[in-house]
Design a protein around this motif. Sequence first.
Motif, short mmCIF file in Angstrom:
data_model
loop_
_atom_site.label_atom_id
_atom_site.label_comp_id
_atom_site.label_asym_id
_atom_site.label_seq_id
_atom_site.Cartn_x
_atom_site.Cartn_y
_atom_site.Cartn_z
N GLY A 190 0.78 -1.23 0.00
CA GLY A 190 0.00 0.00 0.00
C GLY A 190 0.81 1.28 0.00
O GLY A 190 0.26 2.37 -0.19
N ILE A 191 2.12 1.18 0.22
CA ILE A 191 2.94 2.39 0.38
C ILE A 191 3.25 3.01 -0.98
O ILE A 191 3.98 2.44 -1.78
CB ILE A 191 4.23 2.09 1.16
CG1 ILE A 191 3.90 1.53 2.55
CG2 ILE A 191 5.09 3.35 1.27
CD1 ILE A 191 3.03 2.43 3.41
N VAL A 192 2.69 4.20 -1.20
CA VAL A 192 2.89 4.92 -2.46
C VAL A 192 4.01 5.94 -2.32
O VAL A 192 4.83 6.13 -3.21
CB VAL A 192 1.58 5.64 -2.88
CG1 VAL A 192 1.77 6.36 -4.20
CG2 VAL A 192 0.42 4.66 -2.95
N HIS A 193 4.05 6.61 -1.17
CA HIS A 193 5.12 7.59 -0.89
C HIS A 193 5.48 7.50 0.58
O HIS A 193 4.74 6.92 1.38
CB HIS A 193 4.67 9.02 -1.26
CG HIS A 193 3.54 9.54 -0.43
ND1 HIS A 193 3.60 10.71 0.29
CD2 HIS A 193 2.30 9.04 -0.18
CE1 HIS A 193 2.46 10.91 0.92
NE2 HIS A 193 1.65 9.93 0.65
N ARG A 194 6.63 8.06 0.93
CA ARG A 194 7.11 7.96 2.31
C ARG A 194 7.46 9.33 2.86
O ARG A 194 7.71 10.26 2.11
CB ARG A 194 8.37 7.08 2.36
CG ARG A 194 8.14 5.63 2.03
CD ARG A 194 9.44 4.87 1.99
NE ARG A 194 10.30 5.28 0.88
CZ ARG A 194 11.52 4.83 0.67
NH1 ARG A 194 12.05 3.98 1.52
NH2 ARG A 194 12.23 5.22 -0.37
N ILE A 195 7.48 9.43 4.18
CA ILE A 195 8.13 10.56 4.83
C ILE A 195 9.11 9.95 5.84
O ILE A 195 8.94 8.82 6.28
CB ILE A 195 7.13 11.52 5.52
CG1 ILE A 195 6.21 10.78 6.49
CG2 ILE A 195 6.33 12.29 4.50
CD1 ILE A 195 5.23 11.71 7.22
N ASP A 196 10.15 10.69 6.16
CA ASP A 196 11.21 10.16 7.01
C ASP A 196 10.69 9.77 8.39
O ASP A 196 9.68 10.30 8.86
CB ASP A 196 12.33 11.20 7.17
CG ASP A 196 12.97 11.58 5.86
OD1 ASP A 196 13.00 10.74 4.95
OD2 ASP A 196 13.45 12.73 5.74
N LYS A 197 11.42 8.89 9.03
CA LYS A 197 11.05 8.41 10.38
C LYS A 197 10.74 9.57 11.33
O LYS A 197 9.73 9.56 12.03
CB LYS A 197 12.19 7.56 10.94
CG LYS A 197 11.99 7.15 12.40
CD LYS A 197 13.24 6.48 12.95
CE LYS A 197 13.09 6.20 14.44
NZ LYS A 197 14.31 5.62 15.03
N ASP A 198 11.61 10.58 11.34
CA ASP A 198 11.44 11.66 12.31
C ASP A 198 10.71 12.87 11.75
O ASP A 198 10.70 13.94 12.35
CB ASP A 198 12.81 12.07 12.87
CG ASP A 198 13.38 10.99 13.77
OD1 ASP A 198 12.59 10.32 14.46
OD2 ASP A 198 14.61 10.80 13.76
N THR A 199 10.09 12.72 10.58
CA THR A 199 9.17 13.73 10.04
C THR A 199 7.76 13.24 10.36
O THR A 199 7.42 12.09 10.12
CB THR A 199 9.34 13.89 8.52
OG1 THR A 199 10.66 14.34 8.24
CG2 THR A 199 8.34 14.88 7.97
N SER A 200 6.94 14.12 10.92
CA SER A 200 5.56 13.77 11.23
C SER A 200 4.66 14.23 10.09
O SER A 200 5.06 15.01 9.24
CB SER A 200 5.13 14.42 12.55
OG SER A 200 5.34 15.83 12.49
N GLY A 201 3.41 13.73 10.09
CA GLY A 201 2.45 14.26 9.14
C GLY A 201 1.72 13.26 8.27
O GLY A 201 1.73 12.06 8.52
N ILE A 202 1.10 13.79 7.21
CA ILE A 202 0.09 13.07 6.44
C ILE A 202 0.67 12.21 5.32
O ILE A 202 1.54 12.64 4.57
CB ILE A 202 -0.93 14.06 5.85
CG1 ILE A 202 -1.53 14.93 6.95
CG2 ILE A 202 -2.03 13.32 5.11
CD1 ILE A 202 -2.49 15.99 6.45
#
Length: 300
Positions: free
Chosen positions: A132-144
Motif C-alpha cells: 500500500g505504500i505509495v510515498h514515504r516521509i522520514d522516520k522523524d518527520t511527522s504528518g500526512i
Amino acid sequence: MSCMKFLVEEDEVNLRLDVFIAGKMEDKSRAYIQNLIKEGNVVIFGKVKKSNYKLKLNDVVEFSIPDNEKLDVEPENIPLDVLYEDKDVIVVNKPQGMVVHPAPGNYTGTLVNALLYHCTDLSGINGVLRPGIVHRIDKDTSGILVVAKNDAAHNSLAAQLKEHSMNRVYNALVEGVIKEDSGTVDKPIGRHPVDRIKMAVVKDGRHAVTHYNVLERYANNTLIECKLETGRTHQIRVHMAYIGHPIVGDPVYGYKKQKFNLQGQMLHARKLGFIHPSTGNYIEFSSELPDYFKKILKLL
C-alpha cells in the motif's frame, strides 16, 4: 531462503554495493552485509559482485536472506490517527519517530505493521514489506500520508506523484532568520559525493524544486511553509541546508550543536491533496502541528 529485488535509480548510481544493501538493511552491521555479499547471496543480473562494486543505472540487485531472517510482516495493534478511509485509500497522520515500512532485520513498530492490523486490504504492488505504500516521509518527520488499499488506487496515486500533481505542503522550523518573504530552491539532488549515505545538491543530481513562504520570524529561527514541486529523498532538508537555513533538530543536515532536546528534525507534512482514484474528485487533508512542534514554538 527468501529473495528481494531492487532496481537502481538515478540517485543511487555509483553507490558501493555494500552501502546500497546497508540502506535496505538499516540495522545490520557493515560486516554482516559484506559477508552476505562474499558468500554469493547478492547478485546483479545474476552475477556475483564484490562489496566495492559501483552501481550503474537500472542495475537489478537481488539478494537472498538466510532462512533465520524472518521476511513476514506481522500486524500489530499500534494506534493510528486515521484522517480518512474508504475502499480505495486510507489517509493517516504519522507521528514523529515511526518508520513507514519494514526493512530486512527491522520488522516491527512500523506504519505498515499498524496498517495490517487496522485493515486487511492493501495494495500488493510493493510486495510484502511495503504493501500500500505509495510515498514515504522520514522516520522523524511527522504528518500526512496516503496509502493505497488496492492496485488500481496505487497506480493512480503513483501516477499523480510522478506527474508532480499531488499537493504536498510542509511546515518547518529552520535555523537563522530568512529575510525574504518567499523563495524557490531549484537545485538538483543526488548522493553526497563523499558521504554516500547522505543526499546533497549535486550538479548531476535529479531535478528538485522546493517553494517556501515565511510564516513567522523569531530571534534566531524562522517558521516556514514548504510546497514540494518534486519529491526527492530528503528534499526539504537538503534544500534548506543548502541555502544556509537547515531544519532545527536535523541530525544529518542540521547544526552539530542543537539548542533543543529534540528527537529529530522539526518538519511536519501538514497538507496533502490528490485526485481520488475512483471518483476523480480532488480531496485535501490537513493536520495541525504536533505537540513537539508547538512546544518549541511556544518557547521561541
